[in-house]
Scaffold this active site. Structure first.
Site, PDB file in Angstrom:
ATOM      1  N   GLY A 125       2.041   0.594  -2.276  1.00 21.95           N
ATOM      2  CA  GLY A 125       2.359  -0.696  -2.437  1.00 21.95           C
ATOM      3  C   GLY A 125       2.561  -1.304  -3.970  1.00 21.95           C
ATOM      4  O   GLY A 125       2.051  -0.579  -5.076  1.00 21.95           O
ATOM      5  N   GLN A 145       3.603  -6.431 -11.379  1.00 27.38           N
ATOM      6  CA  GLN A 145       3.357  -4.903 -11.853  1.00 27.38           C
ATOM      7  C   GLN A 145       4.323  -4.301 -12.557  1.00 27.38           C
ATOM      8  O   GLN A 145       3.855  -3.284 -13.400  1.00 27.38           O
ATOM      9  CB  GLN A 145       2.579  -4.152 -10.673  1.00 27.38           C
ATOM     10  CG  GLN A 145       1.637  -4.284 -10.233  1.00 27.38           C
ATOM     11  CD  GLN A 145       0.943  -3.470  -8.983  1.00 27.38           C
ATOM     12  OE1 GLN A 145       1.318  -3.631  -7.895  1.00 27.38           O
ATOM     13  NE2 GLN A 145       0.273  -2.386  -9.476  1.00 27.38           N
ATOM     14  N   CYS A 155      -5.060   1.454  -7.998  1.00 30.12           N
ATOM     15  CA  CYS A 155      -3.782   0.671  -8.307  1.00 30.12           C
ATOM     16  C   CYS A 155      -3.038   1.013  -9.273  1.00 30.12           C
ATOM     17  O   CYS A 155      -3.641   1.717 -10.464  1.00 30.12           O
ATOM     18  CB  CYS A 155      -4.533  -0.821  -9.090  1.00 30.12           C
ATOM     19  SG  CYS A 155      -3.412  -2.049  -9.401  1.00 30.12           S
ATOM     20  N   LEU A 156      -1.903   1.033  -9.195  1.00 37.67           N
ATOM     21  CA  LEU A 156      -0.932   1.593 -10.068  1.00 37.67           C
ATOM     22  C   LEU A 156      -0.917   1.144 -11.682  1.00 37.67           C
ATOM     23  O   LEU A 156      -0.713   1.849 -12.601  1.00 37.67           O
ATOM     24  CB  LEU A 156       0.450   1.192  -9.468  1.00 37.67           C
ATOM     25  CG  LEU A 156       0.924   1.920  -8.408  1.00 37.67           C
ATOM     26  CD1 LEU A 156       2.334   1.414  -7.962  1.00 37.67           C
ATOM     27  CD2 LEU A 156       0.711   3.313  -8.128  1.00 37.67           C
ATOM     28  N   HIS A 206      -4.460  -6.630  -1.365  1.00 33.78           N
ATOM     29  CA  HIS A 206      -4.366  -5.897  -2.520  1.00 33.78           C
ATOM     30  C   HIS A 206      -3.015  -6.554  -3.320  1.00 33.78           C
ATOM     31  O   HIS A 206      -3.124  -7.095  -4.328  1.00 33.78           O
ATOM     32  CB  HIS A 206      -4.207  -4.461  -2.637  1.00 33.78           C
ATOM     33  CG  HIS A 206      -4.145  -3.770  -3.958  1.00 33.78           C
ATOM     34  ND1 HIS A 206      -5.320  -3.367  -4.640  1.00 33.78           N
ATOM     35  CD2 HIS A 206      -3.032  -3.657  -4.817  1.00 33.78           C
ATOM     36  CE1 HIS A 206      -4.864  -2.680  -5.706  1.00 33.78           C
ATOM     37  NE2 HIS A 206      -3.642  -2.916  -6.056  1.00 33.78           N
ATOM     38  N   GLU A 207      -1.835  -6.468  -2.394  1.00 34.22           N
ATOM     39  CA  GLU A 207      -0.700  -6.696  -3.034  1.00 34.22           C
ATOM     40  C   GLU A 207      -0.562  -8.568  -3.127  1.00 34.22           C
ATOM     41  O   GLU A 207      -0.076  -8.969  -4.186  1.00 34.22           O
ATOM     42  CB  GLU A 207       0.537  -6.362  -2.302  1.00 34.22           C
ATOM     43  CG  GLU A 207       0.651  -4.793  -2.128  1.00 34.22           C
ATOM     44  CD  GLU A 207       0.604  -4.193  -3.593  1.00 34.22           C
ATOM     45  OE1 GLU A 207       0.944  -4.896  -4.757  1.00 34.22           O
ATOM     46  OE2 GLU A 207      -0.021  -2.825  -3.437  1.00 34.22           O
ATOM     47  N   HIS A 245      -2.411  -9.204  -6.409  1.00 34.51           N
ATOM     48  CA  HIS A 245      -1.690  -9.206  -7.633  1.00 34.51           C
ATOM     49  C   HIS A 245      -0.606 -10.454  -7.767  1.00 34.51           C
ATOM     50  O   HIS A 245      -0.724 -11.126  -8.889  1.00 34.51           O
ATOM     51  CB  HIS A 245      -0.782  -8.069  -7.252  1.00 34.51           C
ATOM     52  CG  HIS A 245      -1.334  -6.710  -7.871  1.00 34.51           C
ATOM     53  ND1 HIS A 245      -1.862  -6.605  -8.971  1.00 34.51           N
ATOM     54  CD2 HIS A 245      -1.541  -5.608  -7.395  1.00 34.51           C
ATOM     55  CE1 HIS A 245      -2.396  -5.386  -9.195  1.00 34.51           C
ATOM     56  NE2 HIS A 245      -2.087  -4.799  -7.984  1.00 34.51           N
TER      57      HIS A 245
END
Length: 179
Positions: free
Chosen positions: A45, A50, A88-89, A130-131, A134
């Protein structure tokens, strides 16, 4: 071309994103660049902020490897509680147990501005939360203890400095002369 992934605590990750109002070619291009960045990083995701774009759009991966976009998502309901391993990226190489809810109901638009509602549980519910976090200006480490958050923050600041130094260094064969 994939965009670079922003490292936390960059301001774009800690600020709420703006609603998408233009569903034209620019959104399609952004989604393509986000998808490429997510694939390069082997993520499941990614949110627009991000990659440095403060818009309310994300790509969510399903367990079967497919993905879909969520634009202007709203969490309509949440049920249950669970602690799951999360990464997380934008917080690379960090994995921690994070409190989440088991089931969610989400309303969102797709890239053509059509509205959808989705009920999800398990991994999909986890990725959606999670997204959407963000897009609301939160990173999963916000759900951790202050001690863990501080330790992770220190690591990410060091990583940011290291990445900044690498960008400043001249590359071989790119117009730099060496004696």
């Amino acid at each position: 071309m994939a965009r670079d992934i922003v490292i936390w605590p960059h301001k774009v990750l800690t600020t709420s994103t703006q609603p998408v109002t233009d569903f034209g070619p620019a959104l399609e291009t952004l989604l393509q660049e986000m998808s490429e960045a997510m694939a390069e990083a082997k993520g499941i995701g990614i949110a627009a902020n991000q990659v440095g774009v403060p818009l309310r759009v994300a790509i969510v991966g399903r367990e079967d490897g497919t993905q879909f976009e969520i634009v202007n998502p709203q969490l309509l309901s949440k049920e249950g509680s669970v602690k799951l391993e999360e990464g997380c990226l934008s917080v690379p190489d960090v994995w921690e147990k994070c409190p989440r809810v088991e089931r969610v109901k989400v309303r969102y638009q797709d890239k053509t501005a059509q509205w959808h509602e989705l009920e999800a549980e398990g991994r999909l519910a986890h990725v959606l939360q999670h997204e959407i976090d963000h897009l609301d200006g939160h990173v999963f480490v916000d759900h951790l203890s202050s001690l863990k958050r501080t330790l992770i923050l220190d690591r990410m600041k060091k990583l940011q400095k290291s990445l900044a130094r690498r960008k400043e260094e001249p590359s071989e064969g790119k117009g730099t002369k060496r004696s």
